[in-house]
Every structure is written in C-alpha cells, then in structure tokens.
Scaffold this active site. Structure first.
Site, PDB file in Angstrom:
ATOM      1  N   CYS A 148      16.813  19.729  54.935  1.00 33.05           N
ATOM      2  CA  CYS A 148      16.114  20.087  56.328  1.00 33.05           C
ATOM      3  C   CYS A 148      15.560  18.922  56.786  1.00 33.05           C
ATOM      4  CB  CYS A 148      14.820  20.845  55.547  1.00 33.05           C
ATOM      5  SG  CYS A 148      14.839  20.646  53.511  1.00 33.05           S
ATOM      6  N   HIS A 241       7.846  21.681  57.662  1.00 35.79           N
ATOM      7  CA  HIS A 241       8.404  20.984  57.421  1.00 35.79           C
ATOM      8  C   HIS A 241       6.967  19.964  58.838  1.00 35.79           C
ATOM      9  CE1 HIS A 241      10.105  21.606  53.578  1.00 35.79           C
ATOM     10  NE2 HIS A 241      11.132  20.520  53.981  1.00 35.79           N
TER      11      HIS A 241
END
Ligand code: NAP
Length: 348
Positions: A148, A241
């Site tokens: 990710c 994130h």
C-alpha cells in the site's frame, strides 16, 4: 460479465474488494473464500463487516468456501487478499487451475516471472505473463500489485522519474491501522500512541519501488538505479497512509515544474478510460495543511493520490519535499488489483 472470486474475502482487504466489485459493470462476484473458520457459512454470517457501506446484495448469501481451487467453480479471475504465508502455497494452485490471480499479497511479488504492476506506472511489465505461463506450464497466471505505501509513493515518483534525474529518495510514513488487517494492531498499542516499526514494510518499499520503475528487457527487469531509504510508522488513523517524501535531484528544478508534472500525469488506465481509473491520478492541494488522511483519502473514490506542501529544500542542494496521502485499502490494495484486472481484460 466476467465471473470473479475473492480469496480471503472476510478480511480488511477482502471487504474492500466486495464493496468495490458490488456494482462493477464487468465483474460479477460468484465465489468467496476464507479460512476453515469461515468456510460453510453465508458471507454475512462469516464476516465482521467494518465498512460504512452495506454488504452488497450479490455477496450476502454466497456460501464462503475453503481457499482451494477445487471449491471455486466457473471463475475466470480471483482477487487474492490472503496473508502472504497462505498466498505462497495457494495462489500458484489457482493459476495452475487456469485462473487469473490478481494478488495483493507479498508472497509472489518479487518472483522474476511474476509482474508487479501499477497500471499508470509500468503496464508493459505485464508482458512477463507469457514467460510465467511458459516457465510454469500454467493455463492461468499471477499478477501482483505492490504494498500500500509503495503504490502511493511510486505513483508520485513516476512523473518525476520521467522528467528529472532522481538521485535519492527518503520517505517517512505515517500508516493507518487498517493496513495491518482487522486483528493487526491492538487498540491498547495504538490509541494515544504511534508505533515506530512495521515488520518488513521498509524493505518492501525499498525494493518494490525500484522494480516498478525498472526496465523490462528480454524477459527480465533491471531495477531503477536511485537510492530509496524509508522509515515506516503506524499511527492512530483508520484509513489512509500519509508519507513525507524528500528527493535529491541531480540537477536544479523549479517547484512549478514539479507541480505541473504531478497535475499533468496520466497513464494507460486514463487513456483507456478503465472503469476504476481516477481521471486525475495525482491531485495537487495548495493549502499548507493538506493533504490529510481524513479529508483526502477518498479523493476520486479512493483511487487518486493527493500531494501537497511541494517545496524546495535549499539546505541540501537540489532537494524536493512534499507530503502525500493515499487510501491504503482502496488505491493501496483492493482498488489496485481491480485496476490491474481491468487492464488485463482490456489489453490481453
Ligand atoms: P486480514 O484482515 O487479516 O484478512 C485475512 C483474510 O485471509 C481473511 O479473510 C481470513 O479468513 C483469510 N485467511 C486467514 N488464514 C487463512 C488460511 N489459513 N486459509 C485461507 N484463508 C485464510 O488481512 P488484510 O489486511 O485484509 O490483508 C490481506 C492481504 O493483503 C495481506 O497479504 C496484506 O499484506 C495485503 N495488503 C493489505 C493492505 C491493507 O491496507 N490492509 C494493503 C496492501 C496489501 P478468516 O476470516 O476466515 O480468518
């Protein structure tokens, strides 16, 4: 319609697959797998659904089966959201059984004949599929997407790599708890806190980034040749994130040129107008206090990466700094695999 299955359908990423595929125009969910703990139950009884949306109708009543190709009938593509250790043994069996495996798991990512792909960055690496099928004698094949934090980083590096001469990249991440899976980080460890270590994350970012930007020549990839150094941290954010990126360039540059490269960046998914492709893969924010995970993770349905605070750092010569936010379970996981599958369906 293409019949698709989801391996590891009850987990954090599995749920995102179901949410995103629920109203997909070309893919229809016909099989769901998980561990023996969940096999035999109706999906709605097997899952602890954590998303804001409802479980899509087409998945609710499907009986979850064991993660075994013999249990998955009449399916062309399986999306894998399995833990890496399980994926290593299982994904090859699905490919051997003739299915296309679009995987999120790290298990097969660095195999030399398994493409690691972000459709906007290196669609040409899909050529490795022919070699893989030949090497392994499979009718199906495996295609992987990066982890990710690497996806968000590399999407922003691609336009810079094409236009400027990158010498070194330093990244400090602030990663959401959903990135560790449903049972990943105990609340006692993360509430009111930050954990300055994520197992194997730094190594993955450092190798996958260079592989993605590498050149494919005669069946092998030569990784890109700049330095990447990362420090990865878990923070008390649910999804999204954040990464603080520092880049040393070989030559002088202007912030305006960098800003323009980000804004103008388009890849093959945009040219082909793929269903899950964000119209603007990199969104530039000008406010001093953006991007932020809560406000920017859902940009373009979670498929775009948002950058901000683009600035020059004269202290270390020709250095660039910016901050990015990407949705870890959409662009960084399920959405990435689905876009890979859409690209495969379109061009292969
Ligand atoms: P997770 O929430 O822990 O879910 C794991 C899934 O795998 C569940 O459906 C679980 O089924 C199933 N499973 C566990 N053991 C199994 C076994 N022995 N046989 C078959 N199925 C088994 O994990 P996740 O966060 O969704 O991550 C899934 C994969 O995606 C991992 O490889 C992860 O590294 C990768 N990934 C995650 C993210 C993210 O942001 N979360 C991003 C990129 C990549 P039960 O419910 O029955 O136990």
């Amino acid at each position: 319609m293409v019949n698709v299955g989801i391996l590891g359908a009850t987990g954090m990423v599995g749920q995102r697959f179901i949410e995103l595929l629920g109203d997909h125009p070309d893919f229809q969910i016909t099989a769901l797998t998980a561990s023996k703990r969940s096999a035999g139950k109706k999906y709605e009884d097997a899952v602890t659904w954590y998303l804001d949306s409802k479980i899509p109708e087409e998945a609710r009543d499907i009986t979850v089966v064991d993660t075994d190709p013999g249990e998955v009938k009449d399916v062309d593509i399986v999306f894998s959201a399995l833990p890496a250790g399980i994926a290593l043994g299982v994904e090859p069996k699905f490919a051997e059984a003739g299915m296309i495996v679009a995987s999120n798991a790290a298990a097969m990512r660095m195999e030399p004949d398994v493409p690691l792909v972000i459709p906007e960055v290196n669609p040409e690496h899909l050529e490795l599929v022919e070699l893989q099928k030949k090497n392994r004698g499979w009718d199906g094949f495996i295609v992987t997407n990066p982890n990710c934090s690497t996806i968000a980083l590399t999407m922003t590096l691609k336009p810079l790599y094409d236009e400027f001469d990158i010498e070194r990249v330093y990244v400090s991440t602030m990663q959401a708890v959903s990135g560790a899976g449903y049972d990943g980080v105990p609340s006692m460890a993360i509430v009111d806190n930050l954990v300055p270590f994520i197992g194997e994350e730094e190594e993955k970012m450092e190798t996958e980034t260079l592989e993605l930007l590498g050149d494919l020549d005669e069946g092998s990839i030569t990784p890109a040749k700049f330095g990447v150094s990362t420090s990865c941290h878990r923070v008390a954010v649910l999804d999204g994130h954040t990464e603080a990126v520092f880049i040393e360039m070989a030559d002088d540059f202007t912030v305006e040129d960098v800003d323009q490269s980000f804004r103008e960046f388009q890849g093959l998914p945009q040219k082909l107008d793929l269903y899950s492709a964000p119209a603007t893969p990199i969104i530039v924010r000008e406010e001093d206090n953006r991007p932020q995970p809560r406000m920017d993770r859902n940009a373009e349905h979670g498929m775009a990466v948002t950058v901000g605070r683009i600035r020059k750092d004269e202290a270390f010569g020709n250095s660039l700094k910016y901050v990015l936010v990407g949705h870890n379970t959409i662009r960084g996981a399920a959405g990435a695999s689905i876009l890979n599958a859409e690209l495969i369906k379109e061009i292969m």
